[in-house]
Write an enzyme that holds these catalytic residues in place. Structure first.
Site, PDB file in Angstrom:
ATOM      1  N   SER A 198       0.826  -1.211   0.000  1.00 44.99           N
ATOM      2  CA  SER A 198       0.000   0.000   0.000  1.00 44.99           C
ATOM      3  C   SER A 198       0.862   1.264   0.000  1.00 44.99           C
ATOM      4  O   SER A 198       2.038   1.243   0.391  1.00 44.99           O
ATOM      5  CB  SER A 198      -0.908  -0.001   1.234  1.00 44.99           C
ATOM      6  OG  SER A 198      -1.712  -1.158   1.238  1.00 44.99           O
TER       7      SER A 198
HETATM    8  N1  SAM Z   1      -0.546  -4.969   4.121  1.00 47.50           N
HETATM    9  C1  SAM Z   1       0.160  -5.244   2.909  1.00 47.50           C
HETATM   10  C2  SAM Z   1       1.526  -4.663   2.869  1.00 47.50           C
HETATM   11  O1  SAM Z   1       1.923  -3.951   3.813  1.00 47.50           O
HETATM   12  O2  SAM Z   1       2.238  -4.942   1.902  1.00 47.50           O
HETATM   13  C3  SAM Z   1      -0.600  -4.856   1.680  1.00 47.50           C
HETATM   14  C4  SAM Z   1      -1.738  -5.756   1.456  1.00 47.50           C
HETATM   15  S1  SAM Z   1      -2.300  -5.884  -0.201  1.00 47.50           S
HETATM   16  C5  SAM Z   1      -2.965  -4.301  -0.495  1.00 47.50           C
HETATM   17  C6  SAM Z   1      -3.724  -6.936   0.154  1.00 47.50           C
HETATM   18  C7  SAM Z   1      -3.358  -8.359   0.522  1.00 47.50           C
HETATM   19  O3  SAM Z   1      -4.541  -8.998   1.009  1.00 47.50           O
HETATM   20  C8  SAM Z   1      -2.888  -9.192  -0.644  1.00 47.50           C
HETATM   21  O4  SAM Z   1      -1.632  -9.753  -0.358  1.00 47.50           O
HETATM   22  C9  SAM Z   1      -3.956 -10.273  -0.782  1.00 47.50           C
HETATM   23  O5  SAM Z   1      -3.460 -11.511  -1.228  1.00 47.50           O
HETATM   24  C10 SAM Z   1      -4.480 -10.341   0.632  1.00 47.50           C
HETATM   25  N2  SAM Z   1      -5.815 -10.924   0.781  1.00 47.50           N
HETATM   26  C11 SAM Z   1      -6.908 -10.767   0.005  1.00 47.50           C
HETATM   27  N3  SAM Z   1      -7.946 -11.477   0.500  1.00 47.50           N
HETATM   28  C12 SAM Z   1      -7.490 -12.094   1.638  1.00 47.50           C
HETATM   29  C13 SAM Z   1      -8.078 -12.958   2.590  1.00 47.50           C
HETATM   30  N4  SAM Z   1      -9.353 -13.364   2.520  1.00 47.50           N
HETATM   31  N5  SAM Z   1      -7.317 -13.396   3.612  1.00 47.50           N
HETATM   32  C14 SAM Z   1      -6.011 -13.007   3.723  1.00 47.50           C
HETATM   33  N6  SAM Z   1      -5.401 -12.208   2.829  1.00 47.50           N
HETATM   34  C15 SAM Z   1      -6.127 -11.740   1.812  1.00 47.50           C
END
Ligand code: SAM
Length: 206
Positions: A52
């Protein structure tokens, strides 16, 4: 990054600013993208996911109002950067990621930085993570169609849920707080996140 993107936008918590200055964000981006790591934007991390924008990571952390003794759940480990930051500001962090390769990469980065109070779990975070509950803060770093009630149930008294909800294309960042037997909620600002996929999220990528 901290002065122009974070402080100038009104975040002044000294613990948060110190942690942001200390944590090497360039270690969490894709090889070759290091020179963009401190830009005011999200970056791709593979698997159609992103790390992000620094301000959004800082804002969500600030909204959690951490003082150092909390148990925190993050849903969406991605690069591991937000998890590392939370680990520097709270007592214990559990971070859930649905893509095993991202989880493994994040684990390695956390270990390399000697951050030992963050556990990365592979799974569907839309149902939270009941073995670690209750949490003083839950941060959802992917876009949900609505607030999964199971996440509210895993908050401690006064616990705070930070979550983007809305459509697939734009969401509202919200804070929900447990107050006895009810929850207060507040809209913070419009945001754009990748979708939260799973049982209580979006069903599949289009
Ligand atoms: N917090 C992260 C960082 O600091 O890099 C950025 C997160 S990225 C915007 C969103 C993440 O949520 C992705 O890696 C995606 O695979 C994960 N995601 C989506 N749905 C999910 C779920 N149901 N459970 C766990 N992770 C999930």
């Amino acid at each position: 990054m901290v002065r122009w993107q974070i402080e100038q936008r009104g975040l002044h918590n000294t613990r948060l600013l110190a942690a942001l200055r200390e944590l090497p964000r360039h270690l969490f981006v894709q090889p070759g993208d290091e020179s963009f790591a401190y830009y005011d934007e999200p970056l791709p991390i593979g698997y159609r996911q992103t790390i992000s924008q620094p301000y959004i990571t800082a804002l969500m952390t600030s909204l959690a109002e951490l003082e150092g003794e909390e148990t925190v759940l993050e849903i969406g480990t991605g690069s591991g950067y937000q998890a590392a930051l939370l680990g520097m500001l709270a007592k214990d962090v559990i971070s859930i990621e649905r893509i095993p390769e991202l989880a493994e990469r994040a684990r390695k980065k956390l270990a390399d930085l000697d951050i030992t109070n963050v556990e990365v779990v592979v799974g569907d975070g839309t149902a939270g993570y009941s073995p670690g509950a209750p949490y003083q803060a839950i941060l959802v770093t992917a876009a949900a169609p609505s607030v999964p009630s199971v996440l509210l149930e895993q908050l401690s008294e006064s616990g705070r849920l930070i979550i983007p909800t809305g459509s697939r294309s734009v969401q509202q960042l919200q804070v929900w707080q447990r107050c006895g037997d009810h929850f207060d909620s507040e809209d913070i600002l419009p945001v754009v996140f990748v979708p939260l996929l799973g049982e209580y999220g979006w069903k599949e990528n289009p």
